[in-house]
Each structure stands twice: as C-alpha cells, then as structure tokens.
Design a protein around this motif. Sequence first.
Motif, PDB file in Angstrom:
ATOM      1  N   ILE A   1       0.855  -1.185   0.000  1.00 45.53           N
ATOM      2  CA  ILE A   1       0.000   0.000   0.000  1.00 45.53           C
ATOM      3  C   ILE A   1       0.893   1.238   0.000  1.00 45.53           C
ATOM      4  CG2 ILE A   1      -1.734   1.311   1.263  1.00 45.53           C
ATOM      5  CD1 ILE A   1      -2.705  -1.350   2.431  1.00 45.53           C
ATOM      6  N   ILE A   2       0.609   2.157  -0.923  1.00 44.63           N
ATOM      7  CA  ILE A   2       1.400   3.381  -1.026  1.00 44.63           C
ATOM      8  C   ILE A   2       0.455   4.577  -0.934  1.00 44.63           C
ATOM      9  CG2 ILE A   2       2.976   4.720  -2.458  1.00 44.63           C
ATOM     10  CD1 ILE A   2       3.791   2.052  -3.762  1.00 44.63           C
ATOM     11  N   PRO A   3       0.447   5.260   0.217  1.00 44.06           N
ATOM     12  CA  PRO A   3      -0.392   6.449   0.345  1.00 44.06           C
ATOM     13  C   PRO A   3       0.298   7.675  -0.272  1.00 44.06           C
ATOM     14  CG  PRO A   3       0.693   5.980   2.422  1.00 44.06           C
ATOM     15  CD  PRO A   3       1.086   4.883   1.465  1.00 44.06           C
ATOM     16  N   PHE A   4      -0.492   8.555  -0.832  1.00 45.10           N
ATOM     17  CA  PHE A   4       0.005   9.829  -1.334  1.00 45.10           C
ATOM     18  C   PHE A   4      -0.498  10.917  -0.396  1.00 45.10           C
ATOM     19  CE2 PHE A   4       1.181   7.441  -4.868  1.00 45.10           C
ATOM     20  CZ  PHE A   4       1.696   8.201  -5.913  1.00 45.10           C
ATOM     21  N   GLU A   5       0.410  11.523   0.339  1.00 43.50           N
ATOM     22  CA  GLU A   5       0.039  12.564   1.297  1.00 43.50           C
ATOM     23  C   GLU A   5      -0.471  13.803   0.568  1.00 43.50           C
ATOM     24  OE1 GLU A   5       3.397  13.383   3.773  1.00 43.50           O
ATOM     25  OE2 GLU A   5       3.530  11.321   4.480  1.00 43.50           O
ATOM     26  N   ASN A   6      -1.436  14.455   1.168  1.00 40.76           N
ATOM     27  CA  ASN A   6      -1.989  15.709   0.658  1.00 40.76           C
ATOM     28  C   ASN A   6      -2.542  15.594  -0.759  1.00 40.76           C
ATOM     29  OD1 ASN A   6      -1.234  17.123   3.068  1.00 40.76           O
ATOM     30  ND2 ASN A   6       0.845  17.136   2.290  1.00 40.76           N
ATOM     31  N   CYS A   7      -3.019  14.406  -1.129  1.00 42.69           N
ATOM     32  CA  CYS A   7      -3.601  14.197  -2.453  1.00 42.69           C
ATOM     33  C   CYS A   7      -5.023  13.672  -2.321  1.00 42.69           C
ATOM     34  CB  CYS A   7      -2.784  13.186  -3.256  1.00 42.69           C
ATOM     35  SG  CYS A   7      -1.168  13.792  -3.773  1.00 42.69           S
ATOM     36  N   THR A   8      -5.813  13.953  -3.350  1.00 43.34           N
ATOM     37  CA  THR A   8      -7.165  13.412  -3.406  1.00 43.34           C
ATOM     38  C   THR A   8      -7.135  12.203  -4.341  1.00 43.34           C
ATOM     39  OG1 THR A   8      -7.814  14.874  -5.228  1.00 43.34           O
ATOM     40  CG2 THR A   8      -8.181  15.691  -2.983  1.00 43.34           C
ATOM     41  N   HIS A   9      -8.024  12.170  -5.313  1.00 45.57           N
ATOM     42  CA  HIS A   9      -8.092  11.047  -6.243  1.00 45.57           C
ATOM     43  C   HIS A   9      -7.283  11.302  -7.519  1.00 45.57           C
ATOM     44  CE1 HIS A   9      -9.807   7.326  -7.681  1.00 45.57           C
ATOM     45  NE2 HIS A   9     -10.237   7.911  -8.789  1.00 45.57           N
ATOM     46  N   LEU A  10      -6.734  12.496  -7.651  1.00 43.74           N
ATOM     47  CA  LEU A  10      -6.009  12.885  -8.864  1.00 43.74           C
ATOM     48  C   LEU A  10      -4.498  12.814  -8.639  1.00 43.74           C
ATOM     49  CD1 LEU A  10      -8.263  15.936  -9.761  1.00 43.74           C
ATOM     50  CD2 LEU A  10      -8.385  13.632 -10.707  1.00 43.74           C
ATOM     51  N   LEU A  11      -4.023  11.640  -8.293  1.00 47.87           N
ATOM     52  CA  LEU A  11      -2.626  11.459  -7.899  1.00 47.87           C
ATOM     53  C   LEU A  11      -1.638  11.933  -8.954  1.00 47.87           C
ATOM     54  CD1 LEU A  11      -2.985   7.860  -6.451  1.00 47.87           C
ATOM     55  CD2 LEU A  11      -3.194  10.029  -5.238  1.00 47.87           C
ATOM     56  N   VAL A  12      -1.893  11.612 -10.198  1.00 45.98           N
ATOM     57  CA  VAL A  12      -0.965  11.953 -11.278  1.00 45.98           C
ATOM     58  C   VAL A  12      -0.819  13.466 -11.405  1.00 45.98           C
ATOM     59  CG1 VAL A  12      -0.562  11.783 -13.764  1.00 45.98           C
ATOM     60  CG2 VAL A  12      -1.421   9.818 -12.515  1.00 45.98           C
ATOM     61  N   ALA A  13      -1.907  14.190 -11.285  1.00 42.36           N
ATOM     62  CA  ALA A  13      -1.867  15.647 -11.400  1.00 42.36           C
ATOM     63  C   ALA A  13      -1.346  16.312 -10.131  1.00 42.36           C
ATOM     64  CB  ALA A  13      -3.260  16.180 -11.730  1.00 42.36           C
ATOM     65  N   GLU A  14      -1.687  15.757  -8.985  1.00 39.43           N
ATOM     66  CA  GLU A  14      -1.342  16.393  -7.714  1.00 39.43           C
ATOM     67  C   GLU A  14       0.086  16.108  -7.257  1.00 39.43           C
ATOM     68  OE1 GLU A  14      -5.661  16.663  -5.595  1.00 39.43           O
ATOM     69  OE2 GLU A  14      -4.633  14.742  -5.508  1.00 39.43           O
ATOM     70  N   ASN A  15       0.614  14.969  -7.644  1.00 39.19           N
ATOM     71  CA  ASN A  15       1.987  14.638  -7.250  1.00 39.19           C
ATOM     72  C   ASN A  15       2.642  13.799  -8.352  1.00 39.19           C
ATOM     73  OD1 ASN A  15       4.391  13.960  -5.992  1.00 39.19           O
ATOM     74  ND2 ASN A  15       3.442  13.688  -3.986  1.00 39.19           N
ATOM     75  N   PRO A  16       2.947  14.441  -9.482  1.00 35.34           N
ATOM     76  CA  PRO A  16       3.526  13.690 -10.594  1.00 35.34           C
ATOM     77  C   PRO A  16       4.894  13.098 -10.277  1.00 35.34           C
ATOM     78  CG  PRO A  16       3.524  16.043 -11.065  1.00 35.34           C
ATOM     79  CD  PRO A  16       2.744  15.840  -9.805  1.00 35.34           C
ATOM     80  N   GLU A  17       5.649  13.749  -9.405  1.00 35.39           N
ATOM     81  CA  GLU A  17       6.970  13.230  -9.052  1.00 35.39           C
ATOM     82  C   GLU A  17       6.863  11.889  -8.333  1.00 35.39           C
ATOM     83  OE1 GLU A  17       5.948  16.354  -8.089  1.00 35.39           O
ATOM     84  OE2 GLU A  17       7.020  17.530  -9.593  1.00 35.39           O
ATOM     85  N   LYS A  18       5.971  11.808  -7.355  1.00 36.61           N
ATOM     86  CA  LYS A  18       5.820  10.548  -6.621  1.00 36.61           C
ATOM     87  C   LYS A  18       5.210   9.481  -7.526  1.00 36.61           C
ATOM     88  CE  LYS A  18       4.325   8.342  -2.410  1.00 36.61           C
ATOM     89  NZ  LYS A  18       3.911   8.515  -1.033  1.00 36.61           N
TER      90      LYS A  18
END
Length: 62
Positions: A33-50
């Motif tokens: 499981i990999i959580p993305f902090e401070n992101c909603t459902h738009l992971l690619v747009a909100e944190n493209p680096e991660k």
Amino acid sequence: MTVLTQIVYGENSTLYSKETAKFLASGVPNAKIIPFENCTHLLVAENPEKTTEVIRGIASIR
C-alpha cells in the motif's frame, strides 16, 4: 495471484480511503500500500513526481 501489486491512494480522497486500500490489499498476497500525502483522487496531477517514482520502482523489479 503472484504478480507484484501496489495499491496507491490519496490520503485526502473522498472516493477511496485507507480502509479501502487495506481491504483491497487483504485479498492480494504481498500487496504493498502506497499512500500519497496531501492528495485526493487525482494522484498523477497532484503529485507527478511521486507517481513517476512509484512507476519506476515497480518497473525496475524483475
């Protein structure tokens, strides 16, 4: 299932929660499981680096 599986979710998502990620992972042996902090459902747009880091990480495993 023997394929490497990573379940990613945004910690601020209103669609998929941490509990949902845990439920999905419970049905897949060795799922990560990999959580993305401070992101909603738009992971690619909100944190493209991660997103890139996660994809490169799984792509590099043989």
